[in-house]
Design an enzyme around this catalytic site. Structure first.
Site, mmCIF file in Angstrom:
data_model
loop_
_atom_site.group_PDB
_atom_site.id
_atom_site.type_symbol
_atom_site.label_atom_id
_atom_site.label_comp_id
_atom_site.label_asym_id
_atom_site.label_seq_id
_atom_site.Cartn_x
_atom_site.Cartn_y
_atom_site.Cartn_z
ATOM 1 N N LYS A 65 6.279 44.265 -23.488
ATOM 2 C CA LYS A 65 7.499 43.560 -23.083
ATOM 3 C C LYS A 65 7.620 42.297 -23.929
ATOM 4 O O LYS A 65 6.605 41.605 -24.154
ATOM 5 C CB LYS A 65 7.389 43.208 -21.593
ATOM 6 C CG LYS A 65 8.608 42.565 -20.972
ATOM 7 C CD LYS A 65 8.369 42.343 -19.481
ATOM 8 C CE LYS A 65 9.597 41.828 -18.768
ATOM 9 N NZ LYS A 65 9.384 41.683 -17.307
ATOM 10 N N SER A 117 12.758 43.657 -14.408
ATOM 11 C CA SER A 117 13.176 43.244 -15.743
ATOM 12 C C SER A 117 12.477 43.998 -16.873
ATOM 13 O O SER A 117 12.928 43.922 -18.015
ATOM 14 C CB SER A 117 12.933 41.746 -15.921
ATOM 15 O OG SER A 117 11.547 41.453 -15.812
ATOM 16 N N SER A 120 9.430 43.535 -11.065
ATOM 17 C CA SER A 120 9.855 43.893 -12.429
ATOM 18 C C SER A 120 8.974 44.904 -13.161
ATOM 19 O O SER A 120 9.361 45.390 -14.219
ATOM 20 C CB SER A 120 9.980 42.629 -13.283
ATOM 21 O OG SER A 120 11.096 41.898 -12.879
#
Lengths: 73, 470
Positions: free
Chosen positions: B83, B158, B182
């Site tokens: 990420k 996310s 997330s």
């Protein structure tokens, strides 16, 4: 129940954060934050956290101070 | 191995066995992944930065080392992605934002440092909701991440790029972060495994924070065994993160391949209502499956969990604003409208509310631990609904009033950020529309082994989830 008025929010944003909040933004945030704070009051009342310490332990405080010291600040 | 498709179909555990015996070449494997990224990324927008040359160089090094008998472990030569919230030395780290579009860290996050030392090959940095502050991954700066099962739907967030890349076979394993869900939400909506470890189990050093007392870092993978392998690499105390735990790191793979006979599983009553019919059907089928393989499944009550998400939200609003305060003053126009709105909302949170909700967290955890008394794990759905359409602000669940889409999803995950317990999302099947459905398995603090044991046993009897047609 709104606990925060838009005018108050605009003032807080300007005085504390030096940030210009629009009328529309202040209205939306007053509603959202108001509802959130109402729910959090209910949760607080339900859980009765009186006497419960917040989760900020002294060991972390000491470790962070040591880490800052090692960096030579 | 014969074709690229064969290679890309393997999970890390299967790849690793073949890499070690040199049946597969890390160079060949990396090229197959880069080709897949080239073919699909324009459609899915999973990557912000593809580090093709870095990956090729690392793959060559891995090949030479493995050939020389210097095998570093299960991630040696395995192509993974991070990420874009994790610092990578010399490689831009944007946080999915315009504000950090040109930021190139001069050091690595501890998680990447450990994976790199284990021989992992970095394919690139994955797209996310801006600054990890939202769950749609509708990113105004780097493109909207699409759900591989339906391109008109969100992947969840996310860490949406991390989950979409897994199911679209654009990385063998990925890293996500989880402040309100997330890791687990995108895993639930995209149909893969997401493991949020216990708070402090994995170092947060070099990870752009959303809310420091709620942030967790963990694996997003194809299988439970891959999550166990990856957690084993990244877990452990880090002198650069004073909040990281000194508890010894167990061998998480020891929890694999076991049965659940005699284990007791509590179904959280407060999170088992307001579900879509398909989520309810799939969740109940998973519970029956767990009972069929020998677990005792029974309803438990944890009343504080019902509204515990508000504690997470209040703490997140305050801590996120503290991190972003300077940029809000100097560059407010560089935030997307939704993230700026959340940061503005943080200005309405009094310090007293923040401290009260921090204190409430202990009482919420006590409630969850009470529900765990005499039980090994708790379970709940991963979300009330399957992946909503992009831009769908409200949803209608059968027999209930219309509800806010974010709340329909996050109320299942955010309580366990307040409590810091380990929680794993695992697919339970597909809906009639072909969308993934999911279950969460929640354990005691630092009892990831029980969570992994139950998830692995369920996964082996559930069978494979059909891959998306891309």
């Amino acid at each position: 129940m709104g606990l925060v008025r838009p005018e108050t929010l605009k003032l807080i944003a300007k005085e504390i954060y030096d940030y210009d909040l629009s009328d529309q933004g202040a209205g939306a945030i007053a509603n959202g934050a108001g509802a959130l704070l109402t729910t959090s009051h209910h949760l607080g009342a339900m859980l009765e956290p009186d006497g419960v310490e917040p989760p900020f332990g002294y060991p972390n405080l000491e470790a962070e101070a040591a880490r800052i010291g090692q960096k030579g600040r | 191995m014969s074709t690229s498709d064969d290679l890309l179909a393997l999970d890390v555990a299967a790849l690793s066995a073949r890499l070690r015996t040199r049946e597969i070449s890390p160079v060949e494997l990396t090229e197959a992944y880069l080709e897949q990224i080239g073919a699909l990324d324009g459609k899915l927008r999973t990557y912000i930065t593809v580090t093709a040359e870095v990956a090729r160089a690392a793959a060559k090094t891995a090949e030479a080392e493995i050939s020389a008998g210097q095998w570093r472990g299960p991630f040696h030569g395995v192509p993974i992605a991070l990420k874009d919230l994790l610092y990578t030395r010399g490689i831009r780290t944007t946080g999915g934002s315009k504000i950090l579009a040109g930021f190139v860290p001069d050091h690595d996050s501890t998680v990447w440092k450990r994976l790199a030392a284990a021989g992992a090959v970095l394919l690139g940095k994955l797209n996310l909701h801006e600054f990890a502050y939202g769950l749609s991954c509708t990113n105004p700066h780097w493109g909207t991440v699409r759900n591989p099962y339906d391109l008109d739907r969100i992947p969840g967030g996310s860490s949406g790029g991390s989950a979409a890349a897994i199911v679209a076979r654009m990385a063998a394993a990925t890293i996500g972060t989880d402040t309100g869900g997330s890791i687990r939400i995108p895993a639930a909506l995209c149909g893969c495994v997401g493991l949020k470890p216990t708070f402090s189990r994995v170092s947060r050093y070099g990870v752009i924070p959303l809310a420091s007392t709620l942030d967790h870092v963990g694996p997003i993978t194809r299988t439970v065994r891959d999550a166990a392998l990856m957690l084993g690499v990244i877990a452990g105390h880090d002198p650069d993160d004073s909040t990281s735990s000194r508890n010894p790191v167990p061998d998480y793979t020891a929890a694999l391949g076991k049965d659940v006979v005699g284990m007791r599983i509590g179904v959280i009553r407060e999170l088992n209502h307001g579900l879509s019919n398909e989520v309810a059907r799939s969740f109940n089928a998973a519970l029956k499956q767990l009972a069929a393989i020998g677990a005792t499944v029974e309803e438990v009550s944890a009343p504080a969990i019902e509204t515990a998400g508000v504690a997470t939200t209040v703490v997140m609003l305050a801590e996120a604003l503290e991190y972003h305060e300077n940029w809000m003053r100097t560059r407010p126009g560089d935030y997307g409208a939704d993230v700026r709105g959340l940061l503005e909302m943080g200005m309405g949170v009094p310090a007293t509310s923040y401290v009260r909700m921090q204190r409430a967290r202990a009482a919420i955890l006590a409630d969850a631990l009470h529900a765990l008394e005499g039980r090994d794990v708790l379970v709940a759905p991963g979300s009330a609904i399957a992946a909503p359409r992009i831009g769908e602000a409200t949803i209608q669940v059968e027999g209930a009033a219309s509800m806010d889409t974010v709340q329909a999803i996050i109320r299942f995950t955010s309580p366990f950020n307040a409590t810091g317990q380990p929680a794993l999302a695992i697919p339970t099947g597909l809906s009639a529309d072909g969308l993934p459905l999911s279950m969460q398995i929640i354990g005691r603090p630092f009892d990831e082994p029980s969570v992994i044991r139950v998830a692995d046993a369920y996964e082996r009897t559930r069978g494979p989830i059909p891959a998306p047609k891309l």
